[in-house]
Design a protein around this motif. Sequence first.
Motif, PDB file in Angstrom:
ATOM      1  N   MET A  42      21.430  28.080  38.373  1.00  0.00           N
ATOM      2  CA  MET A  42      21.998  29.409  38.147  1.00  0.00           C
ATOM      3  C   MET A  42      22.531  29.496  36.722  1.00  0.00           C
ATOM      4  N   HIS A  43      22.277  30.633  36.081  1.00  0.00           N
ATOM      5  CA  HIS A  43      22.834  30.811  34.746  1.00  0.00           C
ATOM      6  C   HIS A  43      24.354  30.904  34.827  1.00  0.00           C
ATOM      7  N   LEU A  44      25.032  30.255  33.890  1.00  0.00           N
ATOM      8  CA  LEU A  44      26.498  30.333  33.868  1.00  0.00           C
ATOM      9  C   LEU A  44      26.960  31.743  33.523  1.00  0.00           C
ATOM     10  N   ALA A  45      26.069  32.519  32.903  1.00  0.00           N
ATOM     11  CA  ALA A  45      26.470  33.866  32.478  1.00  0.00           C
ATOM     12  C   ALA A  45      26.800  34.748  33.673  1.00  0.00           C
ATOM     13  N   TYR A  46      26.112  34.545  34.808  1.00  0.00           N
ATOM     14  CA  TYR A  46      26.370  35.431  35.951  1.00  0.00           C
ATOM     15  C   TYR A  46      27.813  35.325  36.446  1.00  0.00           C
ATOM     16  N   PRO A  47      28.296  34.129  36.834  1.00  0.00           N
ATOM     17  CA  PRO A  47      29.698  34.071  37.274  1.00  0.00           C
ATOM     18  C   PRO A  47      30.675  34.431  36.173  1.00  0.00           C
ATOM     19  N   ALA A  48      30.349  34.083  34.928  1.00  0.00           N
ATOM     20  CA  ALA A  48      31.293  34.385  33.850  1.00  0.00           C
ATOM     21  C   ALA A  48      31.428  35.894  33.646  1.00  0.00           C
ATOM     22  N   VAL A  49      30.285  36.599  33.660  1.00  0.00           N
ATOM     23  CA  VAL A  49      30.353  38.053  33.463  1.00  0.00           C
ATOM     24  C   VAL A  49      31.019  38.724  34.649  1.00  0.00           C
ATOM     25  N   LEU A  50      30.725  38.233  35.855  1.00  0.00           N
ATOM     26  CA  LEU A  50      31.372  38.820  37.040  1.00  0.00           C
ATOM     27  C   LEU A  50      32.885  38.627  36.954  1.00  0.00           C
ATOM     28  N   ALA A  51      33.311  37.435  36.505  1.00  0.00           N
ATOM     29  CA  ALA A  51      34.747  37.183  36.389  1.00  0.00           C
ATOM     30  C   ALA A  51      35.364  38.112  35.354  1.00  0.00           C
ATOM     31  N   VAL A  52      34.667  38.321  34.233  1.00  0.00           N
ATOM     32  CA  VAL A  52      35.203  39.219  33.202  1.00  0.00           C
ATOM     33  C   VAL A  52      35.366  40.627  33.754  1.00  0.00           C
ATOM     34  N   LEU A  53      34.340  41.101  34.471  1.00  0.00           N
ATOM     35  CA  LEU A  53      34.409  42.474  34.964  1.00  0.00           C
ATOM     36  C   LEU A  53      35.510  42.617  36.017  1.00  0.00           C
ATOM     37  N   LEU A  54      35.648  41.606  36.889  1.00  0.00           N
ATOM     38  CA  LEU A  54      36.725  41.671  37.884  1.00  0.00           C
ATOM     39  C   LEU A  54      38.084  41.660  37.203  1.00  0.00           C
ATOM     40  N   PHE A  55      38.207  40.835  36.151  1.00  0.00           N
ATOM     41  CA  PHE A  55      39.482  40.763  35.440  1.00  0.00           C
ATOM     42  C   PHE A  55      39.830  42.112  34.828  1.00  0.00           C
ATOM     43  N   CYS A  56      38.824  42.772  34.244  1.00  0.00           N
ATOM     44  CA  CYS A  56      39.117  44.050  33.593  1.00  0.00           C
ATOM     45  C   CYS A  56      39.400  45.136  34.628  1.00  0.00           C
ATOM     46  N   THR A  57      38.768  45.034  35.810  1.00  0.00           N
ATOM     47  CA  THR A  57      39.118  45.959  36.887  1.00  0.00           C
ATOM     48  C   THR A  57      40.586  45.788  37.273  1.00  0.00           C
ATOM     49  N   GLY A  58      41.003  44.523  37.402  1.00  0.00           N
ATOM     50  CA  GLY A  58      42.407  44.275  37.720  1.00  0.00           C
ATOM     51  C   GLY A  58      43.330  44.754  36.617  1.00  0.00           C
ATOM     52  N   LEU A  59      42.878  44.583  35.365  1.00  0.00           N
ATOM     53  CA  LEU A  59      43.692  45.046  34.224  1.00  0.00           C
ATOM     54  C   LEU A  59      43.901  46.552  34.298  1.00  0.00           C
ATOM     55  N   TYR A  60      42.803  47.275  34.586  1.00  0.00           N
ATOM     56  CA  TYR A  60      42.917  48.721  34.732  1.00  0.00           C
ATOM     57  C   TYR A  60      43.891  49.070  35.849  1.00  0.00           C
ATOM     58  N   GLY A  61      43.790  48.347  36.976  1.00  0.00           N
ATOM     59  CA  GLY A  61      44.671  48.656  38.101  1.00  0.00           C
ATOM     60  C   GLY A  61      46.130  48.423  37.761  1.00  0.00           C
ATOM     61  N   VAL A  62      46.400  47.320  37.050  1.00  0.00           N
ATOM     62  CA  VAL A  62      47.792  47.024  36.699  1.00  0.00           C
ATOM     63  C   VAL A  62      48.357  48.122  35.811  1.00  0.00           C
ATOM     64  N   LEU A  63      47.521  48.617  34.884  1.00  0.00           N
ATOM     65  CA  LEU A  63      48.035  49.609  33.946  1.00  0.00           C
ATOM     66  C   LEU A  63      48.101  51.001  34.547  1.00  0.00           C
ATOM     67  N   ALA A  64      47.183  51.309  35.470  1.00  0.00           N
ATOM     68  CA  ALA A  64      47.061  52.704  35.885  1.00  0.00           C
ATOM     69  C   ALA A  64      47.768  53.006  37.196  1.00  0.00           C
ATOM     70  N   ARG A  65      48.069  52.014  38.008  1.00  0.00           N
ATOM     71  CA  ARG A  65      48.622  52.322  39.315  1.00  0.00           C
ATOM     72  C   ARG A  65      50.114  52.612  39.205  1.00  0.00           C
ATOM     73  N   ARG A  66      50.594  53.375  40.170  1.00  0.00           N
ATOM     74  CA  ARG A  66      52.000  53.752  40.158  1.00  0.00           C
ATOM     75  C   ARG A  66      52.791  53.005  41.222  1.00  0.00           C
ATOM     76  N   ASN A  67      52.187  52.791  42.372  1.00  0.00           N
ATOM     77  CA  ASN A  67      52.876  52.084  43.446  1.00  0.00           C
ATOM     78  C   ASN A  67      52.919  50.583  43.137  1.00  0.00           C
ATOM     79  N   ALA A  68      54.082  49.974  43.340  1.00  0.00           N
ATOM     80  CA  ALA A  68      54.234  48.569  42.950  1.00  0.00           C
ATOM     81  C   ALA A  68      53.334  47.652  43.765  1.00  0.00           C
ATOM     82  N   ILE A  69      53.078  48.005  45.019  1.00  0.00           N
ATOM     83  CA  ILE A  69      52.236  47.131  45.843  1.00  0.00           C
ATOM     84  C   ILE A  69      50.782  47.198  45.380  1.00  0.00           C
TER      85      ILE A  69
END
Lengths: 190, 121
Positions: free
Chosen positions: B1-28
């Motif tokens: 398996m290319h290492l790029a697949y898990p690495a890119v998936l991890a990057v995209l998941l991280f940035c999704t979480g980053l967006y959620g941390v910045l944009a959400r209002r409810n603490a949970i």
Amino acid sequence: MTSVLSLAGPAGPGFLSPTGTEIAFLLVGVVTLAAAVVTVTTRQLVHAALWLVVALGGIAVEYLLLTAEFIAWVQVLIYVGSVVVLLLFGLMLTKAPIGRSPDADSGNRPAALVVAAAAAAALVWVVVDAFRTTWIDLDGPAQGTTRVSGEMLFRNWVLPFEALSVLLLAALVGAIVLSRKGDEDAEGKR
Amino acid sequence: MHLAYPAVLAVLLFCTGLYGVLARRNAILVLMSVELMLNAVNLNLVAFDVWLRDTLHAGQALTLFTIAIAAAEIGIGLAIVLMVYRNRGTADIDRLRDNAETPGGDEADHEQTGKKAEATA
């Protein structure tokens, strides 16, 4: 760069002829990413927690595809089993609205979108540029069976493991102390 | 398996979480996004461990430690959110502005905290 390449061994086949594992990884990855995006964008708070289950379960499947099976089961047990239940309890105890809540997103949503998109673009560019030719050899003995994990954990990582158990105990005691309604708390309020 | 697949998936998941941390209002919901970011890091650790065939399996050991620390973090975090909710009646991060530096100066700030103290009393 040459040392990294020599460490990786021969580069695998190109991206245009994916193996079965890669196809499975891609499909599960798409599902995981979609569930994660729904988790951070949905306006129904309980649905966000339930989509988080899909995302975390998808990551467990990715661990299985990377032959780290012990971590996959730990992921299912701890994240899907307890963390999501804790989050649902938290939503319940803070009286989160069941239906759509219009104010789930705060006002800095465009800024968050810009920051996340910029970070994603930069990181994807760097990662793809760095690991374009790197090939993970998944053949041979599995890297993360329970036997391998137990041996490495209790041969090489015993001290951090024990320290971590003390930290977990301290955190749980702290959580209990924070969340209980003590007598002195009631007196302080009066 | 290319290492790029898990690495890119991890990057995209991280940035999704980053967006959620910045944009959400409810603490949970913010805590959920933090979990997504931690999981992205875990995926990276496992992928690189499998790639390098480390004899100590440092990546997988660190993944297990991260999972345990995330469990501790979510316990403490939820306890704090519940306490804030009990004291303030809201878990919205936007409304917890006691330490905010208002451009209007100290007057409005004092007034606001006074009102908050009255409300909580």
